[in-house]
Design a protein around this motif. Sequence first.
Motif, PDB file in Angstrom:
ATOM      1  N   THR A 156      46.475  34.387  25.070  1.00  0.00           N
ATOM      2  CA  THR A 156      45.095  34.727  25.376  1.00  0.00           C
ATOM      3  C   THR A 156      44.909  36.230  25.527  1.00  0.00           C
ATOM      4  OG1 THR A 156      45.368  34.707  27.782  1.00  0.00           O
ATOM      5  CG2 THR A 156      45.006  32.568  26.690  1.00  0.00           C
ATOM      6  N   PHE A 157      43.644  36.641  25.691  1.00  0.00           N
ATOM      7  CA  PHE A 157      43.425  38.071  25.980  1.00  0.00           C
ATOM      8  C   PHE A 157      43.998  38.429  27.349  1.00  0.00           C
ATOM      9  CE2 PHE A 157      39.201  36.274  27.319  1.00  0.00           C
ATOM     10  CZ  PHE A 157      39.174  36.681  28.640  1.00  0.00           C
ATOM     11  N   GLY A 158      44.179  37.437  28.207  1.00  0.00           N
ATOM     12  CA  GLY A 158      44.859  37.689  29.478  1.00  0.00           C
ATOM     13  C   GLY A 158      46.281  38.152  29.260  1.00  0.00           C
ATOM     14  N   HIS A 159      46.995  37.483  28.352  1.00  0.00           N
ATOM     15  CA  HIS A 159      48.356  37.914  28.020  1.00  0.00           C
ATOM     16  C   HIS A 159      48.363  39.350  27.505  1.00  0.00           C
ATOM     17  CE1 HIS A 159      49.260  33.460  27.527  1.00  0.00           C
ATOM     18  NE2 HIS A 159      50.273  33.856  28.274  1.00  0.00           N
ATOM     19  N   TYR A 201      47.292  45.552  33.050  1.00  0.00           N
ATOM     20  CA  TYR A 201      46.117  45.076  33.784  1.00  0.00           C
ATOM     21  C   TYR A 201      46.488  43.966  34.760  1.00  0.00           C
ATOM     22  CZ  TYR A 201      42.614  47.476  30.897  1.00  0.00           C
ATOM     23  OH  TYR A 201      41.825  48.423  30.294  1.00  0.00           O
ATOM     24  N   THR A 202      45.796  43.930  35.889  1.00  0.00           N
ATOM     25  CA  THR A 202      45.797  42.757  36.747  1.00  0.00           C
ATOM     26  C   THR A 202      44.711  41.841  36.218  1.00  0.00           C
ATOM     27  OG1 THR A 202      46.504  44.026  38.668  1.00  0.00           O
ATOM     28  CG2 THR A 202      45.514  41.870  39.082  1.00  0.00           C
ATOM     29  N   THR A 203      45.060  40.596  35.935  1.00  0.00           N
ATOM     30  CA  THR A 203      44.122  39.671  35.291  1.00  0.00           C
ATOM     31  C   THR A 203      43.745  38.548  36.245  1.00  0.00           C
ATOM     32  OG1 THR A 203      45.969  38.436  34.334  1.00  0.00           O
ATOM     33  CG2 THR A 203      44.990  40.174  32.980  1.00  0.00           C
ATOM     34  N   ALA A 204      42.472  38.213  36.276  1.00  0.00           N
ATOM     35  CA  ALA A 204      41.986  37.150  37.159  1.00  0.00           C
ATOM     36  C   ALA A 204      40.907  36.354  36.456  1.00  0.00           C
ATOM     37  CB  ALA A 204      41.440  37.744  38.457  1.00  0.00           C
ATOM     38  N   THR A 205      40.845  35.069  36.740  1.00  0.00           N
ATOM     39  CA  THR A 205      39.754  34.215  36.295  1.00  0.00           C
ATOM     40  C   THR A 205      39.180  33.514  37.508  1.00  0.00           C
ATOM     41  OG1 THR A 205      39.112  32.329  34.908  1.00  0.00           O
ATOM     42  CG2 THR A 205      41.380  32.357  35.706  1.00  0.00           C
ATOM     43  N   MET A 206      37.858  33.485  37.602  1.00  0.00           N
ATOM     44  CA  MET A 206      37.188  32.914  38.770  1.00  0.00           C
ATOM     45  C   MET A 206      36.002  32.080  38.313  1.00  0.00           C
ATOM     46  SD  MET A 206      37.370  36.058  41.503  1.00  0.00           S
ATOM     47  CE  MET A 206      38.956  36.848  41.834  1.00  0.00           C
ATOM     48  N   LYS A 219      49.277  29.900  33.731  1.00  0.00           N
ATOM     49  CA  LYS A 219      50.278  29.795  32.667  1.00  0.00           C
ATOM     50  C   LYS A 219      49.756  30.365  31.351  1.00  0.00           C
ATOM     51  CE  LYS A 219      52.410  25.675  34.699  1.00  0.00           C
ATOM     52  NZ  LYS A 219      52.773  24.237  34.485  1.00  0.00           N
ATOM     53  N   ASN A 220      48.564  30.968  31.417  1.00  0.00           N
ATOM     54  CA  ASN A 220      47.925  31.457  30.193  1.00  0.00           C
ATOM     55  C   ASN A 220      47.495  32.917  30.292  1.00  0.00           C
ATOM     56  OD1 ASN A 220      46.907  28.309  30.492  1.00  0.00           O
ATOM     57  ND2 ASN A 220      47.586  28.836  28.435  1.00  0.00           N
ATOM     58  N   GLY A 221      48.316  33.705  31.002  1.00  0.00           N
ATOM     59  CA  GLY A 221      48.095  35.141  31.015  1.00  0.00           C
ATOM     60  C   GLY A 221      47.287  35.672  32.177  1.00  0.00           C
ATOM     61  N   PHE A 222      47.000  34.844  33.168  1.00  0.00           N
ATOM     62  CA  PHE A 222      46.190  35.295  34.296  1.00  0.00           C
ATOM     63  C   PHE A 222      47.011  35.274  35.579  1.00  0.00           C
ATOM     64  CE2 PHE A 222      43.175  34.479  31.060  1.00  0.00           C
ATOM     65  CZ  PHE A 222      42.164  35.400  31.283  1.00  0.00           C
ATOM     66  N   ASP A 223      46.897  36.367  36.333  1.00  0.00           N
ATOM     67  CA  ASP A 223      47.642  36.515  37.578  1.00  0.00           C
ATOM     68  C   ASP A 223      47.006  35.741  38.726  1.00  0.00           C
ATOM     69  OD1 ASP A 223      49.534  38.532  36.583  1.00  0.00           O
ATOM     70  OD2 ASP A 223      47.803  39.869  36.523  1.00  0.00           O
ATOM     71  N   CYS A 261      41.246  43.154  34.651  1.00  0.00           N
ATOM     72  CA  CYS A 261      40.395  42.315  33.809  1.00  0.00           C
ATOM     73  C   CYS A 261      39.967  41.130  34.652  1.00  0.00           C
ATOM     74  CB  CYS A 261      41.140  41.830  32.566  1.00  0.00           C
ATOM     75  SG  CYS A 261      40.224  40.580  31.626  1.00  0.00           S
ATOM     76  N   LEU A 262      38.685  41.043  34.916  1.00  0.00           N
ATOM     77  CA  LEU A 262      38.133  39.929  35.692  1.00  0.00           C
ATOM     78  C   LEU A 262      37.280  39.082  34.769  1.00  0.00           C
ATOM     79  CD1 LEU A 262      37.454  38.303  38.207  1.00  0.00           C
ATOM     80  CD2 LEU A 262      35.756  40.052  38.820  1.00  0.00           C
ATOM     81  N   TYR A 263      37.760  37.892  34.476  1.00  0.00           N
ATOM     82  CA  TYR A 263      36.999  36.902  33.717  1.00  0.00           C
ATOM     83  C   TYR A 263      36.236  36.074  34.743  1.00  0.00           C
ATOM     84  CZ  TYR A 263      36.197  32.834  30.646  1.00  0.00           C
ATOM     85  OH  TYR A 263      35.641  31.801  29.932  1.00  0.00           O
ATOM     86  N   LEU A 264      34.909  36.149  34.689  1.00  0.00           N
ATOM     87  CA  LEU A 264      34.055  35.523  35.697  1.00  0.00           C
ATOM     88  C   LEU A 264      33.170  34.466  35.038  1.00  0.00           C
ATOM     89  CD1 LEU A 264      33.279  35.578  38.694  1.00  0.00           C
ATOM     90  CD2 LEU A 264      31.722  37.483  38.198  1.00  0.00           C
ATOM     91  N   PRO A 265      33.739  33.296  34.765  1.00  0.00           N
ATOM     92  CA  PRO A 265      32.985  32.225  34.118  1.00  0.00           C
ATOM     93  C   PRO A 265      32.341  31.294  35.154  1.00  0.00           C
ATOM     94  CG  PRO A 265      35.301  31.664  34.115  1.00  0.00           C
ATOM     95  CD  PRO A 265      35.179  32.963  34.869  1.00  0.00           C
TER      96      PRO A 265
END
Length: 469
Positions: free
Chosen positions: A121-124, A131-136, A147-151, A206-210
């Motif tokens: 993913t773009f997280g990887h 980058y510190t990667t997060a999804t919320m 398991k897909n590139g997000f911390d 990188c904050l993915y905010l879906p």
Amino acid sequence: MNRIAKSLLALVTLSATALGADKPNILYINIDDLGWADVSINGSTFYETPNIDRIAKEGMIFSNGYASAANCAPSRASAISGQNTPRHGVYTVMNSDRGKSKDRKIIPTKNTQHLKQDNLTFGHALKAAGYTTATMGKWHVTKDPLKNGFDINVGGTAAGGPYNGGYHSPFKYPNLEVKEKGTYLTDILTTKAIDFIAKHKDQPFCLYLPYFTVHTPLQAKPELVEKYKKKGGNDAQNNPVYAAMIESLDQNVGRVLDALDANGIAENTLIVFTSDNGGVNVTSLQRPLRGGKGMYYEGGIREPFFIRWPAKIKAGSICHTPVTNLDFYPTFCDAAGTAPPKGKILDGLSLMPLFENKPLADRALYWHFPIYLQAYGKPGALGMKDAQDILFRTRPGSAIRYGDWKLIEYFENGDFELYNLKDDKSESKNLAKSHPEKVQELHTKLKKWRKQINAPVPNQPNPAYQPQS
């Protein structure tokens, strides 16, 4: 620790900070089921979205911004992986043989529910770039984003909606449990995002905010519902609960923007604001666009699509080049000064040239949906009048947009629909019969693309099919 060691440590820390300062923070706000017409900057007089409008006005409006699919799972899988649907096989949510078997003329392609673990993913990509990667919020495309590139994961599961308690607490999502009543899901996701921004402001993130909103179930704050009951709408937009959900969303977008300002990082933060697919047009019609979620007319795939990056994008910019959420992955890599993972195939293009008013390479946009999606509600229900027929929002087919022209091909019977979007944004006039040369041109491109990407074209007859009399 002696004085020399302390000095060396301080120097290393300063150097790391300086290197990180060159990379923009990336904030990708992806709303669930928010339609192109559901924001005030695109003409709505019922919904109120001043903060979303602020992103658009302070950045670049993409007037021809698209999702890569007309419903959530394939659109999100494509944006996160950077690959169009035939590469990963996620075409819909759950099964592809929707509707009644007797109404399906052919057997659709089987659906894949989740991205494979080796589809990076773009997280990887961003994590490898420091980058510190997060999804919320809503994840949906695998079982565990960690398991897909997000911390960091707050709220994300394989579920396609807010199904662990809804929007009002008590609810329980990963790293997000509230037992007492009175907390609104959209609010607390924003609070978590603000905490993350403050904690990581000194290094690129990188904050993915879906956000889960505005997906069903429609649940809003009572005081806002009353506001919109009193305000009243129109024939296209008049649901007070939906309007209240949009206002809560907009308020929280404003909170995030304020947090970037308060932490002094707004200038070098690239913000993407868009939706995963068109609006649910039994709730909110997408006029003047035709159709909505699940349809490959403009109302199902054209999105609110705004990018703000003060360091690179001039406020008040408007771009009319057709673009898609497949372009986010290469854009993020380009902005971060990094390459995609080795061997990774990306189907989009970096949008960085457009930020500087330079052209992109000539290309067409493609959609592939070898599946069925049943109609909303009963035949003739609000919004279904825009569909190809009363039984399905989508029948198996492909679509291409090239320049001002759009062609839709249906696999059941070889029918074509051709529209000139410059002259007919509402897709009211099928020009296939009057412009056979344009049909041939676009169909040739479409077939070539399908061959290149190994897109499955279902053609096996369904023995249970019963033609309508």
